[in-house]
Design an enzyme around this catalytic site. Structure first.
Site, PDB file in Angstrom:
ATOM      1  N   LYS A 160     -12.893  56.788 -11.270  1.00 32.25           N
ATOM      2  CA  LYS A 160     -11.304  56.870 -12.649  1.00 32.25           C
ATOM      3  C   LYS A 160     -10.873  57.599 -12.171  1.00 32.25           C
ATOM      4  O   LYS A 160     -11.497  58.421 -12.312  1.00 32.25           O
ATOM      5  CB  LYS A 160     -11.748  55.901 -13.258  1.00 32.25           C
ATOM      6  CG  LYS A 160     -10.568  55.640 -14.224  1.00 32.25           C
ATOM      7  CD  LYS A 160     -10.657  54.592 -15.418  1.00 32.25           C
ATOM      8  CE  LYS A 160      -9.603  54.185 -16.295  1.00 32.25           C
ATOM      9  NZ  LYS A 160      -9.606  53.805 -17.604  1.00 32.25           N
TER      10      LYS A 160
ATOM     11  N   LYS B 294      -9.857  53.509  -8.683  1.00 28.64           N
ATOM     12  CA  LYS B 294      -8.673  53.314  -9.420  1.00 28.64           C
ATOM     13  C   LYS B 294      -7.926  53.825  -9.512  1.00 28.64           C
ATOM     14  O   LYS B 294      -8.526  55.732 -10.467  1.00 28.64           O
ATOM     15  CB  LYS B 294      -9.412  52.402 -10.632  1.00 28.64           C
ATOM     16  CG  LYS B 294      -7.820  52.190 -11.411  1.00 28.64           C
ATOM     17  CD  LYS B 294      -8.910  51.324 -12.883  1.00 28.64           C
ATOM     18  CE  LYS B 294      -7.626  51.502 -13.703  1.00 28.64           C
ATOM     19  NZ  LYS B 294      -8.133  51.040 -14.802  1.00 28.64           N
TER      20      LYS B 294
HETATM   21  C1  PBG Z   1      -8.481  51.919 -20.235  1.00 28.46           C
HETATM   22  C2  PBG Z   1      -7.676  51.283 -19.336  1.00 28.46           C
HETATM   23  C3  PBG Z   1      -6.533  51.686 -18.497  1.00 28.46           C
HETATM   24  C4  PBG Z   1      -6.684  51.593 -17.234  1.00 28.46           C
HETATM   25  C5  PBG Z   1      -7.816  50.353 -17.368  1.00 28.46           C
HETATM   26  N1  PBG Z   1      -8.336  50.083 -18.166  1.00 28.46           N
HETATM   27  C6  PBG Z   1      -5.767  53.031 -19.072  1.00 28.46           C
HETATM   28  C7  PBG Z   1      -6.683  54.858 -18.923  1.00 28.46           C
HETATM   29  O1  PBG Z   1      -7.604  54.872 -18.826  1.00 28.46           O
HETATM   30  O2  PBG Z   1      -5.280  54.875 -20.496  1.00 28.46           O
HETATM   31  C8  PBG Z   1      -5.680  51.030 -16.746  1.00 28.46           C
HETATM   32  C9  PBG Z   1      -4.322  50.008 -15.565  1.00 28.46           C
HETATM   33  C10 PBG Z   1      -3.343  50.448 -15.430  1.00 28.46           C
HETATM   34  O3  PBG Z   1      -2.931  50.989 -14.910  1.00 28.46           O
HETATM   35  O4  PBG Z   1      -3.198  48.967 -14.995  1.00 28.46           O
HETATM   36  N2  PBG Z   1      -9.730  52.251 -20.374  1.00 28.46           N
END
Ligand code: PBG
Length: 333
Positions: A200, A255
């Site tokens: 991520k 992601k």
């Molecule tokens: C946080 C989380 C995020 C997303 C999914 N879970 C955002 C972040 O890390 O701030 C992002 C998903 C998206 O942008 O559609 N646990």
């Protein structure tokens, strides 16, 4: 130089529609899709999210109806994301493991009504913390790893107890997959799957999501670069995936999706395990905005992005377009 033309004409296999169908290498079906859903603690039926046109925060009472719709389209699973009221946010995010909290309630009700629909829950503290970080912070605002892992284990167990078939740690703490796996095994949940957000990235494409769940405000000027990955790195993603698999992850996730297809392809090639991608909020917003201006053809461009994930090696796709795409795919069959 051997001249293969005209014995080889690449256009021969593009000359008719039927042959294009037969030689097509990747295919996108409803079975590949996962619909993310924002569930709010508020009673308001459905609340628009400005930066995600067409996507709503829906209240608990509306989730079943939504889930039925999704299930009837042939989408195998949903991913739940909570929108938590200020009164339930705290420095340590403890309402994240309240067995009577929003997510466990929604999971129980949905499992009861639609037992065959897969439910993926997000394991991370950001919707529940007053500071918007995915974990616990020390006095300097640094997200502390091991104490956070202890909290995430409680959250994951609470989701498994409620009936979530897949828990998805999206927090990027070290060692959390192993700790969650141990807890699931020892507490009697051997079949609960872990979808690890292994790679991520500290991406700017998450902004509309943070707007949707309210962490844009709580996070304020802070960022998540001390735990999410540097977009410049690829080998590091391989190490992350390797560790999560060794710790007991069943599926790994990359992601965002579109800017990281090289990672998807490498992970699939090197490990041969189930790989999911998350076409995140900013990717959705970007495509929708261009389509709204008629600069891009919405259906064509969305389908092109999704098939590119399959081509790169993804098995499952989390996308805000899931429902819409499932309807297109069903109608064109
Ligand atoms: C946080 C989380 C995020 C997303 C999914 N879970 C955002 C972040 O890390 O701030 C992002 C998903 C998206 O942008 O559609 N646990």
């Amino acid at each position: 130089m051997v001249i293969s033309y005209p014995s080889t004409r690449m256009r021969r296999l593009r000359a008719e529609d039927f042959i294009q169908k037969l030689v097509q290498e990747s295919d996108l079906t409803c079975k590949d899709l996962i619909q993310p859903i924002f569930v709010t603690e508020k009673d308001s039926m459905a609340e628009a999210i400005e930066s995600l046109p067409g996507i709503k925060r829906i209240s608990e009472s509306f989730v079943l109806e939504k889930a039925e719709e999704i299930y009837s389209l042939g989408i195998p699973a949903i991913a739940l994301f909570p929108v938590v009221e200020g009164k339930n946010k705290s420095k340590d995010g403890h309402s994240a493991w309240d067995p009577e909290g929003l997510i466990p309630r929604v999971v129980r009700a949905t499992r009861k009504q639609i037992p065959n629909l897969g439910i993926i829950t997000d394991v991370a503290l950001d919707p529940y913390t007053t500071h918007g970080q995915d974990g616990l912070i020390d006095n300097d605002g640094y997200v502390v790893n091991d104490e956070t892992v202890t909290a995430l284990v409680k959250q994951a167990l609470c989701h498994a107890e409620a009936g979530a078939q897949i828990v998805a740690p999206s927090d990027m703490m070290d060692g959390r997959v192993g700790a969650i796996r141990d807890a699931l095994e020892s507490k009697g949940y051997p079949n609960t799957k872990i979808l690890a957000y292994s790679a991520k990235y500290a991406s700017s494409f998450f902004k509309p999501f943070r707007d949707a769940v309210g962490s844009l405000k709580t996070l304020s000027k802070a960022n998540k670069r001390s735990y999410q990955m540097d977009p410049a790195n690829a080998n590091e993603a391989i190490r992350e995936v390797d560790l999560d698999l060794k710790e007991g992850a069943d599926i790994v996730m990359i992601k965002p999706a579109m800017p990281y297809l090289d990672i998807v392809q490498r992970v699939k090639k090197e490990f041969g395990v189930p790989v999911f991608v998350y076409q995140v909020s900013g990717e959705y917003a970007m495509l929708v905005a261009a389509a709204q201006n008629d600069w891009l053809d919405r259906q064509a461009v969305v389908l092109e992005t999704l098939v590119s994930f399959k081509r790169a090696g993804a098995d499952g796709i989390l996308t805000y377009f899931a429902e819409e795409v499932a309807a297109w795919l069903t109608n064109t069959k």
